[in-house]
Enzyme design. Structure first.
Site, short mmCIF file in Angstrom:
data_model
loop_
_atom_site.label_atom_id
_atom_site.label_comp_id
_atom_site.label_asym_id
_atom_site.label_seq_id
_atom_site.Cartn_x
_atom_site.Cartn_y
_atom_site.Cartn_z
N ARG A 142 0.84 -1.12 0.11
CA ARG A 142 0.01 -0.11 -0.05
C ARG A 142 0.80 1.28 -0.02
O ARG A 142 2.00 1.04 0.41
CB ARG A 142 -0.83 -0.09 1.20
CG ARG A 142 -1.93 -1.10 1.46
CD ARG A 142 -2.65 -1.07 2.62
NE ARG A 142 -3.39 -2.42 2.68
CZ ARG A 142 -3.25 -3.63 3.29
NH1 ARG A 142 -2.03 -3.86 3.95
NH2 ARG A 142 -4.02 -4.43 3.26
N LYS A 168 -2.16 -2.54 8.06
CA LYS A 168 -3.44 -2.38 8.05
C LYS A 168 -3.96 -3.50 8.97
O LYS A 168 -4.97 -2.83 9.89
CB LYS A 168 -4.07 -2.42 6.60
CG LYS A 168 -5.67 -2.20 6.56
CD LYS A 168 -6.18 -2.15 5.07
CE LYS A 168 -7.68 -1.72 5.40
NZ LYS A 168 -8.22 -1.66 3.88
N HIS A 223 -3.56 3.11 -5.25
CA HIS A 223 -3.78 1.95 -4.92
C HIS A 223 -3.58 0.95 -6.33
O HIS A 223 -3.65 -0.44 -6.27
CB HIS A 223 -5.17 1.52 -4.40
CG HIS A 223 -5.20 0.56 -3.30
ND1 HIS A 223 -4.35 0.69 -1.87
CD2 HIS A 223 -5.91 -0.51 -3.28
CE1 HIS A 223 -4.90 -0.47 -1.55
NE2 HIS A 223 -5.63 -1.02 -2.11
N ARG A 226 -0.66 -1.33 -6.63
CA ARG A 226 -0.90 -2.50 -5.80
C ARG A 226 -1.79 -3.60 -6.61
O ARG A 226 -1.42 -4.72 -6.69
CB ARG A 226 -1.88 -2.23 -4.31
CG ARG A 226 -1.95 -3.44 -3.51
CD ARG A 226 -2.40 -2.97 -1.89
NE ARG A 226 -3.03 -3.87 -1.21
CZ ARG A 226 -2.31 -4.68 -0.21
NH1 ARG A 226 -0.98 -4.78 -0.23
NH2 ARG A 226 -3.00 -5.68 0.35
N HIS A 249 -3.14 -10.03 3.05
CA HIS A 249 -4.61 -10.09 3.20
C HIS A 249 -4.92 -11.24 4.50
O HIS A 249 -4.28 -12.39 4.24
CB HIS A 249 -5.22 -10.38 2.13
CG HIS A 249 -5.31 -9.53 1.06
ND1 HIS A 249 -5.39 -9.97 -0.33
CD2 HIS A 249 -5.27 -8.15 0.91
CE1 HIS A 249 -5.38 -8.75 -1.24
NE2 HIS A 249 -5.30 -7.64 -0.23
N TYR A 258 -8.63 -11.30 -7.36
CA TYR A 258 -7.63 -11.22 -8.46
C TYR A 258 -7.59 -12.43 -9.24
O TYR A 258 -6.84 -12.86 -10.44
CB TYR A 258 -6.45 -10.88 -7.96
CG TYR A 258 -6.26 -9.50 -7.29
CD1 TYR A 258 -6.25 -8.21 -8.07
CD2 TYR A 258 -6.04 -9.51 -5.89
CE1 TYR A 258 -6.07 -7.21 -7.34
CE2 TYR A 258 -5.89 -8.24 -5.09
CZ TYR A 258 -5.93 -7.11 -6.03
OH TYR A 258 -5.70 -5.62 -5.31
#
Length: 279
Positions: A142, A168, A223, A226, A249, A258
């Site tokens: 990020r 995050k 973003h 990414r 994640h 994705y």
């Protein structure tokens, strides 16, 4: 208990007893207070699911459904925590459902667009934007993660890479990188051990995008780097579970967005299924 008169009082108490421990504490606190303010800070004795439903109906069309869902989650979390800690007896938003949200298409850059973008970035006055963008494109980071890097996070041994901390989801992660790129990065930044490598450079990135004549979808400005990393990773044969770890994640469902970029996505469903002889 007597101090809990209005919705804003509940938000402030939540922040004092729990909210301040969250990673995005101040951001959520201010966002939630703003919700109370937009609702004219109702009395808690008069606040109900219908109060929020009326507020949400008035906001519909002015903001996205995703924003309305965020507001619901923020307020519901306040009440849930205060009920859990026995400051309140019930959560008036417990049964309120979120709005359906259409999944946003994840844009990514092709090779020509990447070259165009970085040609523009190389001419930027603030060269930090160039290197932060390179890091995002090379590791799937990020923007804030790359922009906040310190020298000790550039790791040479036992394997060249970048260690991301204070992420995050609160989990640290290590992403290997090309040793040549790492050497170039260290040379360009001449890092001091405990200082940030970069100054704020998001605006410089936006200017470079404009100069390059590129247009990115709304809310995907930085973003998109990414998304580009993830898309090319899978198109080049990368594994979804490896990508999940690289991107940090916590839920594989997020990475699955994705999956359609993988050239052999779901191919195994056919040739790895059990067979019956003679059929």
């Amino acid at each position: 208990m007597t101090s809990l008169v209005r919705l804003s009082d509940a938000v402030r108490l939540w922040y004092k007893v729990h909210g301040h421990t969250l990673k995005d504490a101040k951001y959520r606190f201010m966002r939630t207070l703003a919700i109370a303010d937009r609702m004219d800070d109702p009395l808690l004795t008069e606040f109900s699911a219908r109060t929020f439903a009326d507020y949400r109906a008035d906001r519909a069309g002015k903001v996205s459904n995703a924003t309305l869902n965020h507001e619901l989650r923020y307020l519901r979390a306040v009440f849930s925590e205060l009920v859990r800690l026995q400051y309140l007896t019930e959560n008036p938003l417990a049964q309120v459902r979120q709005f359906a949200v259409t999944e946003t298409e994840l844009a990514y850059l092709d090779k020509f667009q990447i070259e165009t973008l970085f040609a523009s970035l190389s001419q930027a006055k603030n060269q930090h934007a160039y290197w932060v963008a390179r890091i995002c494109l090379s590791t799937g980071a990020r923007w804030i993660e790359a922009e906040s890097l310190k020298a000790h996070q550039l790791v040479q041994k036992p394997k060249p890479g970048i260690r991301y901390v204070n992420t995050k989801n609160g989990k640290n992660r290590f992403v290997p990188v090309d040793p040549v790129f790492l050497a170039e990065l260290r040379m360009a930044t001449r890092p001091d051990k405990d200082k940030k490598l970069f100054k704020s450079c998001r605006s410089a990135f936006r200017y470079a995008v404009t100069r390059a004549g590129l247009e990115f979808p709304e809310q995907q400005m930085t973003h998109i780097l990414r998304h580009t990393y993830a898309s090319h990773f899978l198109m080049n044969g990368g594994d979804l579970f490896v990508l999940q770890r690289v991107l940090g994640h916590s839920d594989i469902k997020t990475t699955m967005r994705y999956s359609h970029f993988s050239p052999d996505y779901l191919d195994q469903a056919a040739h790895l299924a059990p067979t019956v002889k003679g059929c």
